[in-house]
Scaffold this motif. Structure first.
Motif, PDB file in Angstrom:
ATOM      1  N   GLU A 181       0.822  -1.215   0.000  1.00 40.08           N
ATOM      2  CA  GLU A 181       0.000   0.000   0.000  1.00 40.08           C
ATOM      3  C   GLU A 181       0.857   1.267   0.000  1.00 40.08           C
ATOM      4  O   GLU A 181       0.441   2.293  -0.527  1.00 40.08           O
ATOM      5  N   THR A 182       2.034   1.204   0.581  1.00 38.72           N
ATOM      6  CA  THR A 182       2.866   2.399   0.726  1.00 38.72           C
ATOM      7  C   THR A 182       3.716   2.638  -0.524  1.00 38.72           C
ATOM      8  O   THR A 182       4.006   1.705  -1.270  1.00 38.72           O
ATOM      9  N   PRO A 183       4.132   3.879  -0.784  1.00 37.48           N
ATOM     10  CA  PRO A 183       4.802   4.224  -2.049  1.00 37.48           C
ATOM     11  C   PRO A 183       6.228   3.677  -2.152  1.00 37.48           C
ATOM     12  O   PRO A 183       7.044   3.867  -1.250  1.00 37.48           O
ATOM     13  N   GLN A 184       6.508   3.000  -3.242  1.00 33.32           N
ATOM     14  CA  GLN A 184       7.844   2.453  -3.466  1.00 33.32           C
ATOM     15  C   GLN A 184       8.865   3.578  -3.605  1.00 33.32           C
ATOM     16  O   GLN A 184       8.603   4.591  -4.242  1.00 33.32           O
ATOM     17  N   TYR A 185      10.018   3.381  -3.005  1.00 35.40           N
ATOM     18  CA  TYR A 185      11.172   4.298  -2.965  1.00 35.40           C
ATOM     19  C   TYR A 185      11.004   5.418  -1.931  1.00 35.40           C
ATOM     20  O   TYR A 185      11.996   5.998  -1.499  1.00 35.40           O
ATOM     21  N   PHE A 186       9.778   5.750  -1.537  1.00 36.22           N
ATOM     22  CA  PHE A 186       9.564   6.884  -0.630  1.00 36.22           C
ATOM     23  C   PHE A 186       8.807   6.448   0.621  1.00 36.22           C
ATOM     24  O   PHE A 186       8.034   7.209   1.199  1.00 36.22           O
ATOM     25  N   LEU A 188      10.175   4.978   3.556  1.00 39.05           N
ATOM     26  CA  LEU A 188      10.840   4.917   4.860  1.00 39.05           C
ATOM     27  C   LEU A 188      11.260   6.278   5.408  1.00 39.05           C
ATOM     28  O   LEU A 188      11.406   6.440   6.612  1.00 39.05           O
ATOM     29  N   PHE A 189      11.466   7.240   4.527  1.00 40.19           N
ATOM     30  CA  PHE A 189      12.013   8.525   4.956  1.00 40.19           C
ATOM     31  C   PHE A 189      10.974   9.627   4.852  1.00 40.19           C
ATOM     32  O   PHE A 189      10.051   9.556   4.046  1.00 40.19           O
ATOM     33  N   GLU A 190      11.183  10.676   5.658  1.00 39.11           N
ATOM     34  CA  GLU A 190      10.469  11.931   5.461  1.00 39.11           C
ATOM     35  C   GLU A 190      11.382  12.894   4.726  1.00 39.11           C
ATOM     36  O   GLU A 190      12.606  12.887   4.924  1.00 39.11           O
ATOM     37  N   ALA A 191      10.793  13.714   3.868  1.00 41.73           N
ATOM     38  CA  ALA A 191      11.596  14.640   3.072  1.00 41.73           C
ATOM     39  C   ALA A 191      12.190  15.741   3.944  1.00 41.73           C
ATOM     40  O   ALA A 191      11.580  16.192   4.910  1.00 41.73           O
ATOM     41  N   ASN A 192      13.384  16.161   3.585  1.00 37.69           N
ATOM     42  CA  ASN A 192      14.005  17.339   4.171  1.00 37.69           C
ATOM     43  C   ASN A 192      13.834  18.519   3.211  1.00 37.69           C
ATOM     44  O   ASN A 192      13.430  18.352   2.062  1.00 37.69           O
ATOM     45  N   SER A 193      14.145  19.687   3.681  1.00 34.35           N
ATOM     46  CA  SER A 193      14.088  20.860   2.803  1.00 34.35           C
ATOM     47  C   SER A 193      15.223  20.795   1.780  1.00 34.35           C
ATOM     48  O   SER A 193      16.305  20.272   2.054  1.00 34.35           O
ATOM     49  N   ASN A 194      14.947  21.304   0.581  1.00 34.79           N
ATOM     50  CA  ASN A 194      15.958  21.424  -0.481  1.00 34.79           C
ATOM     51  C   ASN A 194      16.581  20.078  -0.868  1.00 34.79           C
ATOM     52  O   ASN A 194      17.797  19.978  -1.049  1.00 34.79           O
ATOM     53  N   GLU A 195      15.752  19.067  -1.004  1.00 36.90           N
ATOM     54  CA  GLU A 195      16.247  17.777  -1.464  1.00 36.90           C
ATOM     55  C   GLU A 195      16.785  17.883  -2.895  1.00 36.90           C
ATOM     56  O   GLU A 195      16.226  18.590  -3.747  1.00 36.90           O
ATOM     57  N   ILE A 196      17.882  17.164  -3.136  1.00 33.28           N
ATOM     58  CA  ILE A 196      18.444  17.048  -4.478  1.00 33.28           C
ATOM     59  C   ILE A 196      18.371  15.575  -4.858  1.00 33.28           C
ATOM     60  O   ILE A 196      19.046  14.733  -4.265  1.00 33.28           O
ATOM     61  N   PHE A 197      17.541  15.280  -5.850  1.00 31.59           N
ATOM     62  CA  PHE A 197      17.137  13.915  -6.160  1.00 31.59           C
ATOM     63  C   PHE A 197      17.845  13.397  -7.399  1.00 31.59           C
ATOM     64  O   PHE A 197      17.808  14.033  -8.458  1.00 31.59           O
ATOM     65  N   LEU A 198      18.482  12.241  -7.283  1.00 29.80           N
ATOM     66  CA  LEU A 198      19.035  11.526  -8.422  1.00 29.80           C
ATOM     67  C   LEU A 198      18.112  10.347  -8.729  1.00 29.80           C
ATOM     68  O   LEU A 198      18.043   9.392  -7.949  1.00 29.80           O
ATOM     69  N   ASN A 203      12.985   6.056 -16.734  1.00 35.61           N
ATOM     70  CA  ASN A 203      11.949   5.258 -17.403  1.00 35.61           C
ATOM     71  C   ASN A 203      10.630   6.008 -17.559  1.00 35.61           C
ATOM     72  O   ASN A 203       9.560   5.534 -17.184  1.00 35.61           O
ATOM     73  N   GLY A 204      10.717   7.203 -18.089  1.00 35.54           N
ATOM     74  CA  GLY A 204       9.498   7.954 -18.378  1.00 35.54           C
ATOM     75  C   GLY A 204       9.230   9.124 -17.465  1.00 35.54           C
ATOM     76  O   GLY A 204       8.440   9.995 -17.804  1.00 35.54           O
ATOM     77  N   GLY A 205       9.849   9.155 -16.301  1.00 34.46           N
ATOM     78  CA  GLY A 205       9.746  10.330 -15.430  1.00 34.46           C
ATOM     79  C   GLY A 205       8.754  10.239 -14.299  1.00 34.46           C
ATOM     80  O   GLY A 205       8.684  11.148 -13.465  1.00 34.46           O
ATOM     81  N   GLY A 206       7.971   9.149 -14.223  1.00 36.22           N
ATOM     82  CA  GLY A 206       6.930   9.065 -13.203  1.00 36.22           C
ATOM     83  C   GLY A 206       7.442   9.105 -11.782  1.00 36.22           C
ATOM     84  O   GLY A 206       6.790   9.668 -10.890  1.00 36.22           O
ATOM     85  N   THR A 207       8.633   8.539 -11.551  1.00 35.93           N
ATOM     86  CA  THR A 207       9.178   8.543 -10.185  1.00 35.93           C
ATOM     87  C   THR A 207       9.477   9.963  -9.719  1.00 35.93           C
ATOM     88  O   THR A 207       9.393  10.260  -8.526  1.00 35.93           O
ATOM     89  N   ASP A 210       6.447  11.263  -8.100  1.00 40.08           N
ATOM     90  CA  ASP A 210       6.320  10.708  -6.747  1.00 40.08           C
ATOM     91  C   ASP A 210       7.248  11.435  -5.782  1.00 40.08           C
ATOM     92  O   ASP A 210       6.889  11.690  -4.627  1.00 40.08           O
ATOM     93  N   PHE A 211       8.447  11.768  -6.254  1.00 38.66           N
ATOM     94  CA  PHE A 211       9.400  12.511  -5.428  1.00 38.66           C
ATOM     95  C   PHE A 211       8.842  13.879  -5.052  1.00 38.66           C
ATOM     96  O   PHE A 211       8.917  14.303  -3.887  1.00 38.66           O
ATOM     97  N   VAL A 212       8.261  14.588  -6.029  1.00 39.23           N
ATOM     98  CA  VAL A 212       7.710  15.919  -5.768  1.00 39.23           C
ATOM     99  C   VAL A 212       6.575  15.835  -4.751  1.00 39.23           C
ATOM    100  O   VAL A 212       6.470  16.659  -3.829  1.00 39.23           O
ATOM    101  N   LYS A 213       5.703  14.824  -4.876  1.00 38.25           N
ATOM    102  CA  LYS A 213       4.627  14.637  -3.899  1.00 38.25           C
ATOM    103  C   LYS A 213       5.206  14.355  -2.524  1.00 38.25           C
ATOM    104  O   LYS A 213       4.684  14.835  -1.509  1.00 38.25           O
TER     105      LYS A 213
END
Length: 382
Positions: A181-186, A188-198, A203-207, A210-213
């Motif tokens: 039920e929980t989102p894959q890759y996101f 276990l953690f809570e987001a911090n301010s100013n995240e820089i995501f690799l 594969n199309g950009g959908g992840t 999910d990162f932005v959400k």
């Protein structure tokens, strides 16, 4: 092989870095699978964990409030027991469920298994004639690969309609599968301010969405989406444009352990679709489509050139180890949190946490399973 043997001597050390019981259960199960390749034993360990699964195909196809009142599994071998375990961990656990078989020696028996330390699931085994008497009320899942055509013919002779029958084992894997039920890759953690995501393997950009959400009101600083195939590069760029993602850059290379040129292949091997890079394509094999596409490869360290990363997601169909080798400086300097696919190669269960521990022994690990098959096991590093 020599390196794997050496790393196996560090298994206890890696296991101690797993932060919770769920992670240790999955680690032990993956480790056993590395040697015995027994999916059913892995699935038993997976289903021993106390949580619910979503089954998308049943959810969107059947109405058990009005149209159907029971589920029947044709076949009570390993595949049938796997499907039964999945149902027992879903919202369908409360619906009457039976096995059916042509083996008359099993009629009238009850299959039992523990769903957890407190509860035992008991499932009756009925005859085809008993199924015939209530055929209109049942969704029938063919949970046997053998004799599937004969079973379909038999069900047809009983008056079963095609829309009542589910065949889980399609060419591309499981039609009938469970999702976490929980989102894959996101998860276990809570987001911090100013995240820089690799996003390594966009594969199309959908992840990235999910990162932005996941970042929510905290926002983010930058997204670097690694995508090597020309077709997917264009798709990802268009996706970013259509979804108004700011500060999102498509990095048109394959993440690797050195600067190189690789073959990018779309694989149908073993019935599972997947796209990945290879140092040398097997052009004589029917398993490969598109094997002639050449793509540039480079290291994450070279691409970033000293710039920071706070969170790395990596899902690149078996190239994760090579990509981690090429991210050594970034990981050592910035200690990013990571979510890495660890199911593409059996040995990844030890090789990936081992190399990350070599970069920084303070890293801790967690494992989560997002698919009721062998796929989508994610290693979280923090």
């Amino acid at each position: 092989m020599q390196e794997i043997s050496r790393v196996l001597g560090r298994v206890d050390e890696i296991r101690r870095k797993m932060v919770d019981d769920e992670s240790k259960v999955l680690f032990d199960a993956r480790l056993r699978f590395m040697f015995d390749k027994d999916f059913y034993e892995f699935s038993k360990a997976m289903f021993s964990l106390e949580r619910k699964w979503i089954i998308p195909y049943l959810d969107k196809t059947y109405n058990f409030d009005n149209d159907y009142s029971e589920i029947v599994l044709w076949g009570c071998g390993k595949d049938g027991r796997h499907v039964r375990s999945l149902l027992a961990r879903s919202k369908y656990a409360s619906i009457p469920i039976s096995f059916v078989t042509n083996n008359m020696s099993q009629w009238g028996q009850t299959h039992e298994f523990e769903i957890d330390n407190l509860n035992v699931v008991r499932t009756p085994i009925i005859s085809p004639e008993e199924l015939r008497s209530r055929i209109n009320n049942a969704v029938i899942i063919i949970s046997s690969i053998a004799y599937r055509c004969e079973i379909m013919d038999q069900l047809g002779s009983y008056g079963a309609k095609m829309e009542q029958i589910v065949y889980p084992f399609t060419y591309f894997g499981y039609r009938l599968y469970g999702e976490r039920e929980t989102p894959q890759y996101f998860d276990l953690f809570e987001a911090n301010s100013n995240e820089i995501f690799l996003d390594v393997g966009a594969n199309g950009g959908g992840t990235a969405t999910d990162f932005v959400k996941w970042c929510g009101e905290k926002g983010y600083k930058a997204i670097y989406s690694f995508e090597a195939h020309p077709r997917f590069i264009d798709i990802t760029k268009e996706y970013f444009k259509n979804n108004n993602l700011h500060d999102a850059e498509v990095v048109p290379i394959a993440a690797w352990d050195k600067k190189d040129t690789l073959d990018f292949s779309i694989s149908l091997a073993n019935g599972n679709g997947g796209c990945h890079v290879m140092e040398s394509a097997n052009l004589n094999s029917n398993d490969w489509l598109d094997a002639s596409v050449k793509v540039p490869a480079d290291t994450i360290d070279n691409v970033l050139s000293g710039k920071p990363a706070t969170f790395i997601k990596m899902d690149i169909e078996g190239s994760e180890y090579k990509a981690l080798v090429g991210a050594e400086k970034t990981i050592k300097k910035y200690k990013p949190r990571m979510a890495i696919s660890i199911y593409h190669k059996p040995e990844d269960i030890v090789m990936l946490p081992y190399i990350i521990s070599q970069y920084n022994p303070d890293y801790k690990f967690a494992l989560r399973q997002y698919h009721s098959g062998m796929w989508e096991t994610i290693l979280y590093c923090f």
